[in-house]
Structure formats: C-alpha cells, structure tokens
Design an enzyme around this catalytic site. Structure first.
Site, mmCIF file in Angstrom:
data_model
loop_
_atom_site.group_PDB
_atom_site.id
_atom_site.type_symbol
_atom_site.label_atom_id
_atom_site.label_comp_id
_atom_site.label_asym_id
_atom_site.label_seq_id
_atom_site.Cartn_x
_atom_site.Cartn_y
_atom_site.Cartn_z
ATOM 1 N N SER A 124 0.833 -1.197 0.000
ATOM 2 C CA SER A 124 0.000 0.000 0.000
ATOM 3 C C SER A 124 0.868 1.247 0.000
ATOM 4 O O SER A 124 1.961 1.264 0.581
ATOM 5 C CB SER A 124 -0.859 -0.019 1.264
ATOM 6 O OG SER A 124 -1.473 1.236 1.452
ATOM 7 N N TYR A 149 -2.013 -1.322 10.793
ATOM 8 C CA TYR A 149 -2.269 -1.847 9.436
ATOM 9 C C TYR A 149 -1.088 -1.521 8.521
ATOM 10 O O TYR A 149 -0.535 -2.389 7.840
ATOM 11 C CB TYR A 149 -3.570 -1.247 8.866
ATOM 12 C CG TYR A 149 -3.686 -1.439 7.375
ATOM 13 C CD1 TYR A 149 -3.949 -2.700 6.842
ATOM 14 C CD2 TYR A 149 -3.483 -0.376 6.483
ATOM 15 C CE1 TYR A 149 -4.020 -2.890 5.461
ATOM 16 C CE2 TYR A 149 -3.555 -0.557 5.116
ATOM 17 C CZ TYR A 149 -3.826 -1.816 4.607
ATOM 18 O OH TYR A 149 -3.881 -2.000 3.251
ATOM 19 N N LYS A 153 1.990 -3.966 6.496
ATOM 20 C CA LYS A 153 2.368 -3.938 5.072
ATOM 21 C C LYS A 153 3.877 -3.745 4.937
ATOM 22 O O LYS A 153 4.531 -4.390 4.129
ATOM 23 C CB LYS A 153 1.634 -2.803 4.346
ATOM 24 C CG LYS A 153 0.151 -3.025 4.226
ATOM 25 C CD LYS A 153 -0.151 -4.133 3.253
ATOM 26 C CE LYS A 153 -1.548 -4.664 3.391
ATOM 27 N NZ LYS A 153 -1.817 -5.881 2.633
ATOM 28 N N ASN A 198 -15.203 3.817 5.948
ATOM 29 C CA ASN A 198 -14.163 4.764 6.355
ATOM 30 C C ASN A 198 -13.603 5.494 5.150
ATOM 31 O O ASN A 198 -13.130 6.617 5.265
ATOM 32 C CB ASN A 198 -13.002 4.020 7.026
ATOM 33 C CG ASN A 198 -13.438 3.411 8.337
ATOM 34 O OD1 ASN A 198 -13.982 4.100 9.178
ATOM 35 N ND2 ASN A 198 -13.233 2.105 8.489
#
Ligand code: NAD
Ligand code: UD1
Length: 333
Positions: A124, A149, A153, A198
């Site tokens: 990401s 999160y 990654k 979100n």
C-alpha cells in the site's frame, strides 16, 4: 498451471482473478469469507461464464494451504488476503499482526515447501508514511507508518526482501496501491465495506443512495488548491491489469507503485461524482482526520517502463462504475 489468488473473493482479488481469466490464465481462489461471501463467488462465476476453482480456508492454516498446493498445479501466488481497516487495526493490533504478518509468513513457508517461486503481494502507498513528499517514488524511504495496518504492510515488504536476499531463485513483486475505487463494468462486483465506510468513495456512494445523510469532508484548511486532501484514485480494473503485467514481468525482487500519477482533492472527487451521476452529494466541512497525509500521489515511471503499466480510466469513469455497483448492491441486498 494455475495462479493462486488469496483473498480471491475480496474487492481487489475478485477483479484481479477475473482479469487473469480474461487474459487466459487459470486461477484458483482461496478466501475465508471474513470480509466477503459466497455470493461474490456466484457473481464472479456469472461474469466469467464458468465455474471457478475455490477453496474456503485461511492463510493461517498450513494444512489447507498444503492441500491446495498438492491438488492444484500452482506456478504463482497473488496474495491479497489480509485485514485492511486502519481504525480497527489501532483497536486490535494483534489481530492485524497475526492475520497479515503471521498469515503471510505461513503462506511463504508452505510456498517454499512446494517450490513455488513467483509471488505478488498487495502492499500500500500507506508505507510511504509522511516522511516523503508526493509524487512518491519507489526508492523513497518507507516505514514509520502511523497505524498497525500500515506497519503490517511494511513488515511484510521487509520479510519478502529478506527472503529474496536468501534465495534469488524467487520472483517477488510488492505492489503499492494508491486509492483503488470503481467497480467491474458489469456492476455485479465491487467494494462492500461492512458498517459505515471509512474510505471516501464508498461513503460518497452511500450518501448518494440515501443510506447516509451527508459526507463529512475531513479538513478544508490544508495547503492545497481547494483546502482538501489530495489522493491518487485508481480504477480497480486498472489495478487488476497491473497484477497481470506484474506476473508476466517478474524478475527478482521489485516494488512498484500502482497509481495514475494524478491527484484529486476530496471536493474534486465529490464534483466528479456529481457530474458523472447527476446525483447531488450534501456535505459539510469537518475537522481533520488524525493520521491523514495532505497529498499523496504516485510516481508512475517505474511501473510504466518496467511493466508497461498505464492506468486507462479517468475519475469520471471510476465514479460511474462505483455508482453502478452501489445501485446493484442495494437492489440485491
Ligand atoms: P478485501 O477485504 O475486500 O479483500 C480481502 C479478502 O481477504 C477478503 O475477501 C477476506 O475475506 C479475505 N481474507 C482476510 N483474511 C484472510 C485469511 N486469513 N485467510 C483467507 N482469506 C482472508 O480487501 P481489498 O480491498 O480487496 O484488499 C486486498 C488487499 O489489498 C489487502 O491485503 C489490502 O490490505 C490491500 N490494499 C487494499 C487497499 C484498498 O484501498 N482497498 C489499498 C492498499 C492495499
Ligand atoms: C486510507 C488509509 C490508508 C489506506 C487507504 C486505502 C487512513 C489514515 N489511511 O487512506 O492506510 O491504505 O485508506 O484503503 O485511514 N475523507 C473525507 N470524508 C470521509 C472519508 C474520507 O473527507 O468520510 C477524506 C480523507 O480525509 C482523505 C480522503 O478523503 O483525505 C481519502 O480518504 P480514504 O478514502 O480514507 O483514503 P486515504 O486517506 O488515502
């Protein structure tokens, strides 16, 4: 020979699996349905016009993975399975580290036992954190993410790099997605956030559908032309094509951005949506959202030169397809 798509009934996995099929690849899907369901598989089969090879199971379960590799002739893995809600990751960090990091570790161990060497990972743009200034280039410093999160990654990217350093017979590609939106042109599959969304586009489509009263624009006092944050929105169909190209051009360890290279502000996306759909989006300006970066968009040269990747769809088309999907999903809820 087949490509195993983990998270194959999720938002990006489902579009990529169909794109791989369209391009003549055989695919095998794995998903535990924690954020999707059997209905997605049914609709994917409708679109594909054929039955799909599917395993319901968890990347954390070595037995399930081994069964797949024993049964199917897998030559490569595209790994989407993971948890992705930033706020939830702050509340439940260990779930994120277990599912994303331990899950990927487990998958890599099983892959290693079966001698599969080709691996594509869903990373990401969040790994750029706020250290660098857009356009983000793949060689800019990464890490220092503001939430668990993002950390998962980044940790997985490091794990993949170390694996390759230990054994250069692997072909490993980490794709850093910018902001995927849009949906399959059929309108039959798309993003299905659980609860109140979100992310911006699903919020907009739910306001448009009358499920939510208004959009809150998180901050209009940024140093940008209209004061709202800028993001690089990319059509999920372009993203899917990026995976096909990444698989076909794998050589060694590589990281690529998948974005359009063009930034759109929050209010810019609202206007584009209104123009594309003729639906008005009521909004009000609210406080900034903690952790947001002001401007994020991709440098696209590396993906273009080395993969031949160029995003084709503009923001208007992204809005049209997101809206078609929202209306379909409401009709079939
Ligand atoms: P998604 O939630 O729609 O899809 C993920 C799929 O993986 C779901 O179907 C879920 O049921 C499955 N899954 C989760 N944990 C699993 C496990 N342990 N075993 C088996 N299946 C499991 O998410 P998405 O938007 O399609 O994202 C796919 C990947 O891309 C994720 O890794 C995500 O972090 C990454 N990514 C997404 C975005 C985005 O904006 N959507 C941006 C950057 C990166
Ligand atoms: C978020 C995540 C990021 C993740 C990405 C894609 C945060 C801090 N970052 O990024 O890790 O990779 O989603 O899943 O959550 N906005 C509004 N109102 C809304 C929703 C969003 O104004 O109701 C604004 C946001 O402030 C932001 C822009 O819209 O400026 C885009 O938001 P979003 O879709 O959540 O994506 P990111 O912030 O890029």
């Amino acid at each position: 020979m087949s490509i195993l798509v983990t998270g194959g009934t999720g938002y990006i996995g489902s579009h990529t699996a169909l794109k791989l099929l369209e391009r003549g690849e055989r695919v095998v899907l794995l998903d535990n349905f924690s954020n999707s369901g059997p209905d997605v598989l049914t609709r994917m089969e409708e679109i594909a016009g054929c039955a799909l090879r599917f395993y319901r199971g968890d990347i954390l379960c070595a037995d399930t993975l081994s069964e797949i590799f024993r049964t199917e002739d897998v030559e490569g893995v595209v790994h989407f399975a993971g948890l992705k809600a930033v706020g939830e990751s702050v509340q439940k960090p260990l779930e994120y580290y277990r599912n994303n990091v331990a899950g990927t570790l487990n998958l890599l161990e099983v892959i290693g036992r079966f001698g599969v060497k080709n691996f594509v990972f869903s990373s990401s743009a969040t790994v750029y954190g706020s250290r660098s200034v857009a356009p983000y280039r793949e060689d800019m410093p990464a890490g220092g993410c503001t939430n668990p999160y993002g950390q998962t990654k980044y940790i997985i990217e490091l794990m993949l790099q170390d694996l390759y350093a230990s054994d250069d017979s692997y072909n490993i590609t980490a794709l850093r997605y910018f902001n995927p939106i849009g949906a399959h042109p059929s309108g039959k599959i798309g993003e299905s956030p659980s609860g109140v969304p979100n992310n911006l586009m699903p919020y907009i489509t739910q306001v448009a559908a009358g499920k939510l009263p208004e959009l809150r624009v998180f901050g209009a006092d940024y140093d940008t032309p209209d004061g709202t944050c800028i993001r690089d929105y990319i059509h999920v169909e372009d993203l899917a094509e990026g995976h096909v190209l990444a698989l076909r051009n794998q050589r060694g360890f590589n990281i690529y951005n998948l974005g359009t290279g063009t930034g759109t502000s929050v209010l810019g996306l609202v206007s584009a949506f209104e123009e594309a759909t003729d639906v008005k989006i009521p909004y009000r300006i609210a406080d900034r959202r903690p952790g947001d970066v002001q401007t994020s968009f991709a440098a696209v040269t590396k993906a273009r030169e080395e993969l031949g990747f160029l995003a084709r769809f503009d923001v208007r088309r992204m809005c049209e397809d997101s809206w078609r999907w929202e209306r379909y999903a409401n009709g079939h809820a």
